[in-house]
Scaffold this motif. Structure first.
Motif, mmCIF file in Angstrom:
data_model
loop_
_atom_site.group_PDB
_atom_site.id
_atom_site.type_symbol
_atom_site.label_atom_id
_atom_site.label_comp_id
_atom_site.label_asym_id
_atom_site.label_seq_id
_atom_site.Cartn_x
_atom_site.Cartn_y
_atom_site.Cartn_z
ATOM 1 N N GLY A 1 0.767 -1.233 0.000
ATOM 2 C CA GLY A 1 0.000 0.000 0.000
ATOM 3 C C GLY A 1 0.801 1.287 0.000
ATOM 4 N N LEU A 2 2.134 1.197 0.002
ATOM 5 C CA LEU A 2 2.978 2.396 -0.024
ATOM 6 C C LEU A 2 4.040 2.246 -1.105
ATOM 7 N N VAL A 3 4.629 3.366 -1.528
ATOM 8 C CA VAL A 3 5.639 3.333 -2.577
ATOM 9 C C VAL A 3 6.945 2.775 -2.004
ATOM 10 N N ALA A 4 7.424 1.707 -2.643
ATOM 11 C CA ALA A 4 8.692 1.084 -2.244
ATOM 12 C C ALA A 4 9.843 1.569 -3.116
ATOM 13 N N HIS A 5 9.533 1.895 -4.380
ATOM 14 C CA HIS A 5 10.578 2.318 -5.314
ATOM 15 C C HIS A 5 9.988 3.302 -6.316
ATOM 16 N N GLU A 6 10.686 4.411 -6.496
ATOM 17 C CA GLU A 6 10.299 5.404 -7.495
ATOM 18 C C GLU A 6 11.503 5.689 -8.373
ATOM 19 N N THR A 7 11.254 5.796 -9.672
ATOM 20 C CA THR A 7 12.272 6.230 -10.621
ATOM 21 C C THR A 7 11.708 7.429 -11.357
ATOM 22 N N GLN A 8 12.493 8.519 -11.406
ATOM 23 C CA GLN A 8 12.066 9.724 -12.117
ATOM 24 C C GLN A 8 13.006 9.990 -13.284
ATOM 25 N N TYR A 9 12.404 10.194 -14.464
ATOM 26 C CA TYR A 9 13.129 10.531 -15.683
ATOM 27 C C TYR A 9 12.776 11.957 -16.077
ATOM 28 N N PHE A 10 13.785 12.773 -16.341
ATOM 29 C CA PHE A 10 13.595 14.183 -16.676
ATOM 30 C C PHE A 10 13.977 14.434 -18.129
ATOM 31 N N GLY A 11 13.194 15.276 -18.788
ATOM 32 C CA GLY A 11 13.511 15.699 -20.142
ATOM 33 C C GLY A 11 13.285 17.197 -20.272
ATOM 34 N N ASP A 12 14.276 17.893 -20.784
ATOM 35 C CA ASP A 12 14.138 19.334 -20.995
ATOM 36 C C ASP A 12 13.543 19.602 -22.368
ATOM 37 N N ARG A 13 12.922 20.751 -22.484
ATOM 38 C CA ARG A 13 12.327 21.193 -23.744
ATOM 39 C C ARG A 13 13.429 21.374 -24.783
ATOM 40 N N PHE A 14 13.133 21.080 -26.053
ATOM 41 C CA PHE A 14 14.077 21.320 -27.141
ATOM 42 C C PHE A 14 13.311 21.794 -28.360
ATOM 43 N N GLU A 15 14.014 22.426 -29.249
ATOM 44 C CA GLU A 15 13.406 22.941 -30.478
ATOM 45 C C GLU A 15 13.174 21.793 -31.461
ATOM 46 N N PRO A 16 12.048 21.829 -32.170
ATOM 47 C CA PRO A 16 11.766 20.756 -33.125
ATOM 48 C C PRO A 16 12.731 20.796 -34.308
ATOM 49 N N SER A 17 12.932 19.640 -34.888
ATOM 50 C CA SER A 17 13.812 19.517 -36.038
ATOM 51 C C SER A 17 13.131 20.065 -37.293
ATOM 52 N N PRO A 18 13.822 20.896 -38.051
ATOM 53 C CA PRO A 18 13.243 21.395 -39.314
ATOM 54 C C PRO A 18 12.924 20.275 -40.306
ATOM 55 N N SER A 19 13.615 19.142 -40.193
ATOM 56 C CA SER A 19 13.413 18.041 -41.148
ATOM 57 C C SER A 19 12.024 17.420 -41.041
ATOM 58 N N ARG A 20 11.347 17.595 -39.917
ATOM 59 C CA ARG A 20 10.012 17.014 -39.788
ATOM 60 C C ARG A 20 8.922 18.082 -39.644
ATOM 61 N N ALA A 21 9.264 19.342 -39.871
ATOM 62 C CA ALA A 21 8.321 20.436 -39.686
ATOM 63 C C ALA A 21 7.031 20.232 -40.484
ATOM 64 N N HIS A 22 7.105 19.640 -41.656
ATOM 65 C CA HIS A 22 5.928 19.435 -42.497
ATOM 66 C C HIS A 22 5.043 18.300 -41.984
ATOM 67 N N LEU A 23 5.472 17.578 -40.969
ATOM 68 C CA LEU A 23 4.737 16.428 -40.447
ATOM 69 C C LEU A 23 4.060 16.662 -39.106
ATOM 70 N N VAL A 24 4.376 17.749 -38.469
ATOM 71 C CA VAL A 24 3.943 17.930 -37.075
ATOM 72 C C VAL A 24 3.076 19.148 -36.890
ATOM 73 N N GLU A 25 2.385 19.150 -35.769
ATOM 74 C CA GLU A 25 1.713 20.354 -35.299
ATOM 75 C C GLU A 25 2.288 20.668 -33.937
ATOM 76 N N ARG A 26 2.400 21.924 -33.600
ATOM 77 C CA ARG A 26 2.966 22.331 -32.311
ATOM 78 C C ARG A 26 1.881 22.218 -31.235
ATOM 79 N N VAL A 27 2.257 21.668 -30.102
ATOM 80 C CA VAL A 27 1.368 21.559 -28.952
ATOM 81 C C VAL A 27 2.097 22.088 -27.717
ATOM 82 N N GLY A 28 1.299 22.435 -26.708
ATOM 83 C CA GLY A 28 1.829 22.833 -25.405
ATOM 84 C C GLY A 28 2.846 23.876 -25.491
#
Length: 126
Positions: A99-126
């Motif tokens: 009933g309680l947390v025994a193990h936690e793993t946290q993964y962090f990711g920083d924001r980055f600029e989208p690649s121009p090579s896929r700009a025609h395939l994506v929409e910007r969110v958030g």
């Protein structure tokens, strides 16, 4: 402990994290819990040490939960952790035992600029 009870405990945990309520934030952990940060190679053992590591962290923090999914003893929370106004995108994997947390793993990711090579395939969110 059923899934609805664990989900409610996680919601209380993240709300307490956002409010800097260090006591309530750590109610979810077992006394012998472990917290891993793979990117920095750190492991923190014990609920009190996990709590202290967050208490002494000097940055202004805000937590915005995007979603919580899971079942049984394995739960994943996706959230934005803002340190002094700069967002990091975080995934927290929590493993419950008795009933309680025994193990936690946290993964962090920083924001980055989208690649121009896929700009025609994506929409910007958030």
């Amino acid at each position: 402990m059923d899934d609805q009870v664990k989900l409610a405990a996680l919601q209380r945990h993240w709300a307490a994290s956002d409010a800097n309520d260090f006591e309530a934030e750590h109610d979810i952990y077992r006394e012998d819990a472990m917290l891993d940060y793979p990117q920095s190679g750190e492991r923190i053992r014990g609920r009190r040490n996990i709590q202290e590591s967050r208490f002494v962290q000097p940055n202004e923090k805000r937590f915005t939960v995007r979603r919580i999914v899971g079942g049984g003893d394995l739960w994943v929370s996706e959230f934005v952790l803002t340190y002094d106004g700069a967002p990091s995108y975080v995934v927290s994997i929590m493993e419950f035992r008795d009933g309680l947390v025994a193990h936690e793993t946290q993964y962090f990711g920083d924001r980055f600029e989208p690649s121009p090579s896929r700009a025609h395939l994506v929409e910007r969110v958030g």
